[in-house]
Design an enzyme around this catalytic site. Structure first.
Site, mmCIF file in Angstrom:
data_model
loop_
_atom_site.group_PDB
_atom_site.id
_atom_site.type_symbol
_atom_site.label_atom_id
_atom_site.label_comp_id
_atom_site.label_asym_id
_atom_site.label_seq_id
_atom_site.Cartn_x
_atom_site.Cartn_y
_atom_site.Cartn_z
ATOM 1 N N PHE A 256 0.861 -1.188 0.000
ATOM 2 C CA PHE A 256 0.000 0.000 0.000
ATOM 3 C C PHE A 256 0.890 1.228 0.000
ATOM 4 C CE2 PHE A 256 -2.217 3.628 1.645
ATOM 5 C CZ PHE A 256 -3.398 3.592 0.931
ATOM 6 N N ASP B 204 9.351 3.060 1.983
ATOM 7 C CA ASP B 204 8.152 3.848 2.264
ATOM 8 C C ASP B 204 7.882 3.743 3.761
ATOM 9 O OD1 ASP B 204 5.688 4.945 2.678
ATOM 10 O OD2 ASP B 204 4.706 3.988 0.962
ATOM 11 N N LYS C 133 2.393 11.329 6.962
ATOM 12 C CA LYS C 133 1.591 11.113 8.173
ATOM 13 C C LYS C 133 2.098 11.909 9.393
ATOM 14 C CE LYS C 133 -1.007 7.233 6.643
ATOM 15 N NZ LYS C 133 -0.683 6.067 5.841
#
Ligand SMILES: *Cc1c(COP(=O)(O)O)cnc(C)c1O
Length: 411
Positions: free
Chosen positions: A153, A238, A267
């Site tokens: 993801f 990531d 985030k």
């Protein structure tokens, strides 16, 4: 004033049902949230519009590593908001330089390229790797390949969903960008077999968050580093979800002491108040950009930079990594020891915790709803996995309180 006009001017007196009804009527249906309408947050706790209190064990998918309304982050945010919020990068601003210096020092890297959302930073890393492949490695034009993993993801843009292997993520959004072969996550042999002279990068999550809190085998990250060096391939981690102390280290790659060529952050970098993301990496890769090659109107904005600088400061001063490490390990140990009948496996690192349900217990979502009834908010990731990821500065008492309820519901 009619009832409807009242609603459109103030949300003060609406109940949860009315809010959910408005969302159902006026919002695209791309989410299926738990039926709770949050009106206030402080630390690890949130309150719904009726005043009911819940412990936030999702932390906005790790964007709230510092909890809700952290006083020092709010101070930085408000102080900067009063001074300067946005210049675009047509001009310089006095927060961007210090942000870049502090972030590169924190990451022990050379250069920063700022964006806003995680997906934008992933796109930026992809563009970096391709351009590096053509300009530095010498790959033939339009042939570059970036190897990605099953179960990945990396966000929701058209290019990124194109290399997802989740059918729903892609359904109806093609045609997709070519050049992203997939290999089995955690298999070094699969990676080895997929490398060609046109491979420019390996893009991966050091722990797959959305994929169900999947931890690769010990030694995988080290072997990836060696393989990438050997074949002159950029190693791109990531760390949008796993970075900034979530897994009990600065980055999840720090568990194996490896240094990627590019790290993708997002985030929590925005302290839970601003979308701030970045690609941080070596000069050889991020050095390929020239003025006009890439950009973002809001990327590097002074408000986001001020908040991110404060977030990095808190991360170091409060040693959130070791807090996350200890609290997470203890939570998993005690949860495993409770031998809950509904649990097949407990996994994760630091305060990124995945609870896989037994086949008999079925999907995780109904259990998340039951937990909500007990005052704990969390989220299923893949069908059968419940993710527990509270703010990293959650008090031990609050975490114990959550654990008690998880054990009660899943026993
Ligand atoms: C959330 C996430 C993203 C995307 O971030 P957005 O801000 O939602 O675009 C990318 N990669 C990983 C690993 C994530 O968890």
């Amino acid at each position: 004033m009619t009832q409807l006009q009242e609603h459109s001017t103030t949300s003060q007196n609406l109940g949860s049902d009315q809010h959910m009804d408005m969302v159902a009527r006026f919002s695209a249906n791309n989410y299926e949230p738990l039926p709770v309408v949050i009106a206030r947050g402080e630390g690890s706790w949130v309150w719904d519009v009726e005043g009911n209190k819940y412990l936030d064990c999702l932390s906005a998918y790790s964007a709230l590593n510092f909890g809700h309304s952290h006083p020092a982050i709010l101070d930085a945010f408000i102080e900067q908001a009063r001074k300067l919020t946005l210049t675009s990068r047509a001009f310089q601003n006095d927060q961007f330089g210090p942000f870049c210096e502090e972030l590169t020092q924190f990451c022990e890297m050379d250069l920063v390229l700022p964006m806003n959302t995680g997906a934008e930073a992933v796109e930026t890393a992809i563009k970096t790797a391709r351009k590096w492949g053509y300009k530095v490695k010498g790959v033939e034009d339009n042939k570059a390949q970036i190897i990605c993993c099953t179960g990945n993801f990396h966000g929701r843009t058209t290019t990124i969903v194109g290399f997802s292997d989740d059918p729903q993520t892609k359904d109806g959004f093609g045609p997709f960008t070519p050049g992203f072969p997939l290999v089995e996550y955690g298999s070094i042999d699969a990676l080895k077999a997929a490398i060609t002279p046109n491979t420019v990068a390996f893009l991966f999550e050091p722990i797959q968050g959305e994929g169900g809190v999947v931890v690769p085998p010990d030694g995988f990250l080290k072997e990836v580093r060696e393989l990438c060096t050997q074949h002159n391939i950029l190693m791109i981690a990531d760390e949008v979800q796993t970075g900034l102390a979530r897994t009990g280290r600065r980055f999840a790659v720090d568990h194996e002491n490896v240094k990627p060529d590019l790290v993708i952050l997002g985030k929590a970098l925005g302290g839970g108040v601003m979308p701030v993301s970045a690609v941080v990496g070596c000069k050889e890769a991020l050095g390929v950009f020239n003025p006009g090659d890439h950009g973002s109107t809001f990327g590097g904005n002074p408000l986001g930079c001020a908040v991110a600088r404060q977030a990095l400061r808190i991360l170091k001063e409060d040693d959130l990594a070791s807090q996350s490490d200890k609290k997470g390990q203890d939570f998993r140990d005690r949860l495993r020891a409770a031998n809950c009948s509904k649990i097949k496996e407990v996994r994760g690192k630091g305060l990124l915790i995945g609870i896989e349900m037994t086949p008999e217990a079925g999907a995780a979502k109904p259990w998340c709803k039951k937990l909500m009834g007990e005052g704990v908010l969390c989220k299923d990731t893949v069908e059968s996995v419940m993710r527990i990821a509270p703010p990293l500065n959650i008090s031990q008492a609050d975490l114990d309180w959550a654990l008690e309820r998880v054990i009660k519901i899943l026993s």
